[in-house]
Design a protein around this motif. Structure first.
Motif, PDB file in Angstrom:
ATOM      1  N   ASN A 169      -3.404 133.937  -8.162  1.00 49.54           N
ATOM      2  CA  ASN A 169      -3.502 132.545  -7.996  1.00 49.54           C
ATOM      3  C   ASN A 169      -2.818 131.785  -8.979  1.00 49.54           C
ATOM      4  OD1 ASN A 169      -5.503 132.675  -6.011  1.00 49.54           O
ATOM      5  ND2 ASN A 169      -7.035 132.419  -7.125  1.00 49.54           N
ATOM      6  N   VAL A 170      -2.633 132.440 -10.087  1.00 52.14           N
ATOM      7  CA  VAL A 170      -1.856 132.061 -11.186  1.00 52.14           C
ATOM      8  C   VAL A 170      -0.183 132.078 -10.781  1.00 52.14           C
ATOM      9  CG1 VAL A 170      -1.066 132.471 -13.399  1.00 52.14           C
ATOM     10  CG2 VAL A 170      -3.609 132.236 -12.976  1.00 52.14           C
ATOM     11  N   ARG A 171       0.040 133.186 -10.479  1.00 47.68           N
ATOM     12  CA  ARG A 171       1.627 133.317  -9.696  1.00 47.68           C
ATOM     13  C   ARG A 171       1.664 132.278  -8.730  1.00 47.68           C
ATOM     14  NH1 ARG A 171       1.236 139.645  -9.185  1.00 47.68           N
ATOM     15  NH2 ARG A 171       1.299 140.113 -11.372  1.00 47.68           N
ATOM     16  N   GLU A 172       1.021 132.154  -7.578  1.00 44.71           N
ATOM     17  CA  GLU A 172       1.255 131.048  -6.796  1.00 44.71           C
ATOM     18  C   GLU A 172       1.372 129.728  -7.258  1.00 44.71           C
ATOM     19  OE1 GLU A 172      -1.657 131.022  -3.958  1.00 44.71           O
ATOM     20  OE2 GLU A 172      -1.477 133.132  -3.053  1.00 44.71           O
ATOM     21  N   TYR A 173       0.356 129.496  -8.394  1.00 44.11           N
ATOM     22  CA  TYR A 173       0.545 128.099  -9.232  1.00 44.11           C
ATOM     23  C   TYR A 173       1.750 127.929  -9.906  1.00 44.11           C
ATOM     24  CZ  TYR A 173      -0.777 124.258 -12.543  1.00 44.11           C
ATOM     25  OH  TYR A 173      -0.702 123.126 -13.136  1.00 44.11           O
ATOM     26  N   LEU A 174       2.295 129.046 -10.397  1.00 43.05           N
ATOM     27  CA  LEU A 174       3.484 129.049 -11.168  1.00 43.05           C
ATOM     28  C   LEU A 174       4.635 128.914 -10.172  1.00 43.05           C
ATOM     29  CD1 LEU A 174       2.897 131.561 -14.066  1.00 43.05           C
ATOM     30  CD2 LEU A 174       3.019 129.069 -14.310  1.00 43.05           C
ATOM     31  N   GLU A 176       4.820 127.131  -7.458  1.00 41.27           N
ATOM     32  CA  GLU A 176       4.674 125.797  -6.871  1.00 41.27           C
ATOM     33  C   GLU A 176       5.512 124.890  -7.921  1.00 41.27           C
ATOM     34  OE1 GLU A 176       0.903 124.760  -5.849  1.00 41.27           O
ATOM     35  OE2 GLU A 176       0.586 126.399  -4.227  1.00 41.27           O
ATOM     36  N   MET A 177       5.471 124.879  -9.073  1.00 40.85           N
ATOM     37  CA  MET A 177       5.917 124.146  -9.865  1.00 40.85           C
ATOM     38  C   MET A 177       7.300 124.145 -10.189  1.00 40.85           C
ATOM     39  SD  MET A 177       3.385 124.742 -13.066  1.00 40.85           S
ATOM     40  CE  MET A 177       3.336 123.093 -14.117  1.00 40.85           C
TER      41      MET A 177
END
Length: 177
Positions: A169-174, A176-177
């Motif tokens: 989830n953290v990788r996906e969030y990063l 998207e930014m």
């Protein structure tokens, strides 16, 4: 009152006064003898001291000790390193005597003031040192234990937080930014 009791009382009072005067005279004689003995000892001591001083003066004059001492002093003034060496040698040779005198004086003082007092002071000082050492060790163990507990607690919290949040989830969030 009868005449017998009066005579007895007069005799008792007279004998008491007589006894006191005898005691006083004995004390005066004893004091005079002690003073005479002290004068005799003092006069003899002074005579011997005068003779010793005279013999030492004659010996110093015969062997010219004063001239030798002045020559040595003058040469030591010219060479201060030699004077330092002589002072060190003199100190080195007198040190054992000084240590011996120090220990004998300390022993005498301890004997006269009471060894029990000094022993009690030594035991008290040793007890204070032991307690302070034990307190220091206990505080050190407690501080190190607190550091380990804090580290363990923080590491367990970090582990919980990393398990709670998925790294994906953290990788996906990063991304998207």
């Amino acid at each position: 009152m009868s005449s017998e009791t009066t005579e007895n009382r007069v005799e008792v009072e007279a004998s008491a006064v007589d006894y006191k005067t005898q005691k006083r005279e004995q004390m005066e004689r004893r004091n005079k003898r002690n003073e005479d003995l002290a004068r005799f000892i003092l006069s003899r001591t002074s005579i011997y001291l005068i003779r010793i001083n005279k013999a030492l003066s004659q010996m110093a004059a015969r062997y010219r000790l004063q001239e030798i001492a002045q020559a040595i002093f003058a040469s030591l003034q010219e060479y201060p390193l030699l004077a330092l060496g002589v002072a060190i040698v003199i100190f080195t040779f007198t040190l054992p005597f000084l240590v011996f005198i120090f220990f004998t004086m300390t022993t005498a003082v301890m004997a006269f003031t009471g060894f029990v007092l000094i022993e009690g002071a030594l035991i008290t000082a040793a007890s204070v040192m032991l307690v302070s050492l034990l307190i220091g060790v206990f505080l050190m163990v407690a501080i190190i234990g607190m550091i380990f507990l804090t580290g363990y607690y923080s590491m367990s919290r970090m582990y919980e937080y990393t398990n709670k949040f998925n790294l994906e989830n953290v990788r996906e969030y990063l991304r998207e930014m």
